[in-house]
Design an enzyme around this catalytic site. Sequence first.
Site, PDB file in Angstrom:
ATOM      1  CG  PHE A 107      -4.548  -4.778  59.735  1.00 36.07           C
ATOM      2  CD1 PHE A 107      -6.025  -4.697  59.463  1.00 36.07           C
ATOM      3  CD2 PHE A 107      -3.926  -5.530  59.264  1.00 36.07           C
ATOM      4  CE1 PHE A 107      -6.703  -5.567  58.864  1.00 36.07           C
ATOM      5  CE2 PHE A 107      -4.376  -6.665  58.710  1.00 36.07           C
ATOM      6  CZ  PHE A 107      -5.908  -6.754  58.456  1.00 36.07           C
ATOM      7  CD  GLU A 117      -8.942   2.935  62.572  1.00 36.46           C
ATOM      8  OE1 GLU A 117      -7.996   2.523  63.452  1.00 36.46           O
ATOM      9  OE2 GLU A 117      -8.408   3.312  61.449  1.00 36.46           O
ATOM     10  CB  ALA A 145     -15.952   5.103  54.049  1.00 38.97           C
ATOM     11  CB  ILE A 197     -24.302   1.123  56.954  1.00 40.45           C
ATOM     12  CG1 ILE A 197     -24.108   1.196  58.655  1.00 40.45           C
ATOM     13  CG2 ILE A 197     -23.372  -0.090  56.612  1.00 40.45           C
ATOM     14  CD1 ILE A 197     -22.565   1.702  59.267  1.00 40.45           C
TER      15      ILE A 197
END
Length: 742
Positions: A246, A708, A515, A633
Amino acid sequence: MAPYIGTATSRVDGIAKVTGGAKYAAEVNVQGLAHASVVGATIAKGRIRRIDTSAATGISGVLTVLTHDNRPPMANDDQAYKDEVAPDGTPYRPLYDGRIMFNGQPIALVVAETAEVARYAAALVRVDYHEDAHVTDVYRQRDAAVPIRVPSNPLEAMFAPPKPRGTPDQALAAAAVRHEGEYFVPIEHHNPMELYASTVIFEADGKLTVYDKTQGVQNVQRYVCSVFGMAPQDVRVMSPFMGGGFGSGLRPQFQVVLAVLAARALRRSVRLVLTRPQMYALGYRPAMIQRIAIGANSGGTLDAITHDAVTVTSQYENFYRQETGWSGLLYKSANARYVHRLAQLDLATACDMRAPSAASAVYALESAMDELAVALKLDPLELRLRCYSDRDQHEDRPYGSKALRECYRQGAAAFGWDKRNPAPRSMRDGSDLIGWGMATGVWEALQMPITVRIALTANGHAEVACATSDIGTGTYTIMAQVAADMLGLPLDNISIKLGDSSLPQSPVEGGSWIATSVANGIATTAGAIRDEVLRLAKQIPNSPLANAAPDQVVLADGKLVSRRDSSRAVPIADALRQGALDRIELEQTTNPASDHSRANNTHSAIFAEVKVDEELGVIRVTRVVSAVAAGRILNTKTASSQILGGVVWGIGMALHEETLIDHKFGRIMNANIAEYHVPVNADIGDIKVIFVDEPDNSNPLGLKGVGEIGIVGVAAAVANAVFHATGKRVRDLPITLDKLLG
Ligand code: MOS
């Protein structure tokens, strides 16, 4: 073969994780491992007069007690301690000297044969301090807060407040309707499940293999090398699995320095695991006092927006992100101004925490927009639509893609927003007041330079290697999906290597950029592999692909196939045999496109329902819908999990989370997960995640990242729902029942 990209593929590392096969930093065992325990300072500021380690040293099983007095040599220049994401300033040096700069700062390290002995002996270290006056209260330091000085480091300069535009003060003064409010977000801590830990394996030749909990193995490797004057080939940093970061693991943390220090002092392998309370000294989301002013005309479009903020940092480093800039970005307004100052406190330096800057700033912006909607007697969603901006106003450029309107539409439909009675306190369920609130979320879609190596073997297996981490987000899985599709192989034939500093270059895993970076990196290297297979295939006598150009063929089902005529194909095995090869191994670097003519952001629309017990003030979040536009996605299952986790965290931000400091001692009072409240299962109702279609060509795969965006705006949606339920506006997070009833 159906593509893997875009499907709900289960985690390829899932079985290893649930069976214990996946080893975390504190689980690596070697012969002769010694165990270390940290002694933390109990004052916030001053210096150590005397440190008495004799009682600790006298305990049977204690190997050494290291302090600033007796530690092995470490670098003595600031530059050596500057990691890849270090802010402007003078980095903290663990165990370097007797100065105390924050409570909980490590001041001694006990190393023993067992963890229990180390921990017991650590309790016996006696310290005599010279104490200086400290300040840990952001409100006390507010007036002394310093303006941001834009540093030379380009990464940090990126976070300076954007340029103002127009004449915001005049526009505000002339506006038909104004809202001005001050909002507060307290210090929050990350609390990942996995404790911070390093296991340093001291090899016979003095080389180190460091299993570290980190979001960036190469960042830690470079840092350890520069702090200890070691050669890169003598330090290998591994982080194959991580139980949540995080942002707390973006910078090298002090446990890795201490563990390396001990291993070098003892010439022995050492493990150091921090306790949960000790982790509260690593970094935190900075508290933020923010004042937002919005001027609108009666038609519900904006004339001006100003955002003044004070955030928290240490006395030795100026950590900040672009906190205020989000306000002028999200809604159309010709006039905008930002002021951002830093309150320097006697605490450890603040650091990134999920959606750093946006989570805090957008809470205030979206609360202020809700208040403006009330003042305008306008539906809050309608206000957002009237202020919608199709351009990035900071740079006056269009977006690569922005499907936020679709997020509003699909989110509102799934939630049933049109059934909302606009009047506060108008909706009820027995003794509960019902409130419906909404907010917008925004984050950046970034891509970083990255290098990927692929080894394709003749039997149709591929190994894909990159030094990125998988902090728990599902990086292994999306890497395997992309490689399988690009190489035309089944998912099971792909093996992923990551989290090892000896692998090809990767930035830290943060900012939601991995990613996009690694997937496009895999596509680049897979393209080079395809070209090489084609080159070999063409050499086959009477090759069916003799005249094919690289863009006319694809790897599919273990073969190189013509796009136009699928009967023209050469099995990978045949092509490699032609070249007398059993494998093709290639490594390529992928840089993001240098086209800055378009802005790249992700967006979301969040709708929340709360039920508030009218007499007790207890708030429950019964429903949340989050509709997200984040390009293509890669994996609907792991991406949904990211958004779900972000929503849960946003609920925590709205209602639970707060690091409490006793300012008399400058010490965190709730440095544990019993008293630092995060939502538990019983706090969470129904959460629905929607990904809206958002075609984008800013990078070849059309990706934006989802790490995020899930948290941004959620706290505001909940806070706005609480207002709608109760008619009471709490501008000070978390919204606890005492504030609601008070
Ligand atoms: Mo994220 S706060 O960039 O790990």
